[in-house]
Design a protein around this motif. Structure first.
Motif, PDB file in Angstrom:
ATOM      1  N   PRO A 127      -4.069   5.781  -8.639  1.00 58.52           N
ATOM      2  CA  PRO A 127      -4.767   4.816  -7.796  1.00 58.52           C
ATOM      3  C   PRO A 127      -4.019   3.515  -7.489  1.00 58.52           C
ATOM      4  CG  PRO A 127      -5.780   4.971  -9.958  1.00 58.52           C
ATOM      5  CD  PRO A 127      -4.761   6.050  -9.885  1.00 58.52           C
ATOM      6  N   HIS A 128      -3.101   3.092  -8.337  1.00 61.58           N
ATOM      7  CA  HIS A 128      -2.333   1.861  -8.112  1.00 61.58           C
ATOM      8  C   HIS A 128      -3.254   0.680  -7.795  1.00 61.58           C
ATOM      9  CE1 HIS A 128       1.621   3.715  -8.339  1.00 61.58           C
ATOM     10  NE2 HIS A 128       1.157   4.708  -7.615  1.00 61.58           N
ATOM     11  N   CYS A 134       0.811  -1.225   0.000  1.00 57.11           N
ATOM     12  CA  CYS A 134       0.000   0.000   0.000  1.00 57.11           C
ATOM     13  C   CYS A 134       0.840   1.268   0.000  1.00 57.11           C
ATOM     14  CB  CYS A 134      -0.960   0.002   1.195  1.00 57.11           C
ATOM     15  SG  CYS A 134      -0.199   0.314   2.788  1.00 57.11           S
ATOM     16  N   ASP A 191      -1.475   4.421   0.989  1.00 56.38           N
ATOM     17  CA  ASP A 191      -2.858   4.412   0.514  1.00 56.38           C
ATOM     18  C   ASP A 191      -3.786   4.193   1.709  1.00 56.38           C
ATOM     19  OD1 ASP A 191      -5.327   4.011  -0.660  1.00 56.38           O
ATOM     20  OD2 ASP A 191      -4.551   2.725  -2.248  1.00 56.38           O
ATOM     21  N   TYR A 249      -3.281   9.317  -4.189  1.00 57.72           N
ATOM     22  CA  TYR A 249      -4.039   8.170  -4.711  1.00 57.72           C
ATOM     23  C   TYR A 249      -5.255   8.586  -5.524  1.00 57.72           C
ATOM     24  CZ  TYR A 249      -0.774   5.311  -2.282  1.00 57.72           C
ATOM     25  OH  TYR A 249       0.404   4.727  -1.898  1.00 57.72           O
TER      26      TYR A 249
END
Length: 198
Positions: free
Chosen positions: A86-87, A23, A42, A82
């Motif tokens: 956004p990954h 994350c 995140d 994010y």
């Protein structure tokens, strides 16, 4: 949001590799890795495990409940990253194989250099039962650049010496400081000492 990066950091990715849920971004192999001022946690996927704080050498990560008033803007900064990046891919960075164990006891390993690399190497070696480590350095004091090469405005970086003191306290650890390899001691001396009991 459980954990927050609270300042520009070293971005060496030690926290990224420690995170079990991937994350923290940008991660190695991602386009922005090494190009941003800091890494970002995140808030939607952090599981509040604290692995990142243990791995971070400069204490840049904090639980959101421990933020000072001046650090509160980092909450929005982490979240905003994010919104634009956004990954979605959450694959693990690497599958860590089981640690190999030395199949010997009474082995003593010489580590030349008492700076961060030498002490981290000693720490890894001491995880093997029956292995002892002697760390050699030509200087009369350990820690190398962590002691003498940190700028005055980065004193929190010097807190890594707390970890070094914990390594020094492990059974089987010893120093030989103020010793020049090749002058005070030679390769043959180190080989002869390798099976000396810790």
């Amino acid at each position: 949001m459980p954990y927050v990066v609270t300042r520009s950091c070293c971005a060496d990715a030690s926290c990224v590799l420690a995170c079990p849920v991937n994350c923290i971004h940008p991660a190695p192999g991602e386009p922005d890795f090494g190009q941003t001022d800091m890494l970002y946690v995140d808030p939607r996927t952090c599981v509040d495990c604290g692995a990142c704080t243990t791995a971070c050498p400069v204490d840049a990560l904090k639980p959101h409940t421990k933020l000072t008033e001046g650090e509160l803007p980092f909450l929005a900064l982490n979240r905003a990253y994010y919104d634009t990046s956004p990954h979605a891919d959450r694959t693990p960075m690497a599958v860590v194989p089981p640690q190999r164990r030395a199949e010997t006891t009474g082995l003593r390993v010489a580590v030349v250099g008492a700076g961060p690399a030498g002490l981290f190497a000693a720490d890894e070696l001491l995880r093997h039962p029956g292995v002892g480590v002697t760390v050699y350095d030509r200087l009369p004091t350990p820690y190398g650049l962590a002691r003498a090469g940190v700028a005055p405005d980065h004193q929190d970086t010097k807190r890594v010496t707390e970890l070094f003191r914990a390594i020094e306290g492990q059974p089987g650890f010893s120093y030989r400081l103020n010793t020049r390899i090749g002058h005070d001691l030679h390769h043959e001396d180190l080989v002869r000492d390798r099976t000396t009991a810790a």
